[in-house]
Design a protein around this motif. Sequence first.
Motif, mmCIF file in Angstrom:
data_model
loop_
_atom_site.group_PDB
_atom_site.id
_atom_site.type_symbol
_atom_site.label_atom_id
_atom_site.label_comp_id
_atom_site.label_asym_id
_atom_site.label_seq_id
_atom_site.Cartn_x
_atom_site.Cartn_y
_atom_site.Cartn_z
ATOM 1 N N CYS A 139 0.828 -1.213 0.000
ATOM 2 C CA CYS A 139 0.000 0.000 0.000
ATOM 3 C C CYS A 139 0.860 1.260 0.000
ATOM 4 C CB CYS A 139 -0.942 0.006 1.204
ATOM 5 S SG CYS A 139 -2.261 -1.205 1.087
ATOM 6 N N LYS A 171 0.995 4.105 -2.899
ATOM 7 C CA LYS A 171 0.749 5.517 -2.617
ATOM 8 C C LYS A 171 1.867 6.388 -3.181
ATOM 9 C CE LYS A 171 0.093 8.947 1.018
ATOM 10 N NZ LYS A 171 0.636 9.975 0.217
ATOM 11 N N SER A 230 1.300 8.946 -6.185
ATOM 12 C CA SER A 230 1.578 10.352 -5.899
ATOM 13 C C SER A 230 2.376 10.973 -7.028
ATOM 14 C CB SER A 230 2.373 10.490 -4.598
ATOM 15 O OG SER A 230 1.624 10.034 -3.518
ATOM 16 N N GLY A 243 -5.729 14.281 -0.445
ATOM 17 C CA GLY A 243 -5.043 13.401 0.497
ATOM 18 C C GLY A 243 -5.552 13.531 1.920
ATOM 19 N N SER A 244 -6.085 14.703 2.239
ATOM 20 C CA SER A 244 -6.617 14.888 3.595
ATOM 21 C C SER A 244 -7.874 14.061 3.825
ATOM 22 C CB SER A 244 -6.905 16.371 3.854
ATOM 23 O OG SER A 244 -8.004 16.805 3.087
ATOM 24 N N CYS A 246 -7.976 10.901 3.462
ATOM 25 C CA CYS A 246 -7.553 9.534 3.810
ATOM 26 C C CYS A 246 -8.252 8.962 5.043
ATOM 27 C CB CYS A 246 -6.040 9.478 3.997
ATOM 28 S SG CYS A 246 -5.154 9.573 2.442
ATOM 29 N N SER A 284 -9.265 5.118 5.909
ATOM 30 C CA SER A 284 -8.501 4.390 6.926
ATOM 31 C C SER A 284 -9.295 4.117 8.208
ATOM 32 C CB SER A 284 -7.214 5.135 7.260
ATOM 33 O OG SER A 284 -7.499 6.382 7.847
#
Length: 112
Positions: free
Chosen positions: A38, A42, A46, A62-63, A65, A69
Motif C-alpha cells: 500500500c 501511494k 503520488s 489526500g486529507s 484519507c 482508513s
Amino acid sequence: MLLAVQTVSGLVLLAFVWNQIKIGGVKDAILFTPVSVCFTGKVVLSMVAYDYCTLGTYVVVGSMCPLVSLPIEVFCFEEHRVRVSLGMIGSIITICAGVAMYGMNQSKLGGQ
C-alpha cells in the motif's frame, strides 16, 4: 534528492539504536507485506498525480484519507480496535466540508 536525504537521515539515526530494534520472523514479514504494498502504491500514484494535479489539489484530496482508513482500523484490527469518538466524527465532517469548499472554488484558486 529529497528521498535520498530522507533515506540517509533514517539510516544514520538507526545506526545509534540498531541493537535495540527487535525484528520479528518470517510470519511478521508476511503480515506486514500489505502495508508495504500500500505504501509503495501511494508513492507511485503520488508521482503520477503530480503530472495531472496541482500540489494543493493533491494535498486536499489526500486529507480525505481518514475516510478510508478509519473504517479499516475499526473493522479489521480486533486486538487494538479504534474507538470512534464524537471528536473524530467532527474532524472528518470538518475535513469533508473543507474539501467540498475547495472543490466548489478551485477554478477561482487556479486548481485543476
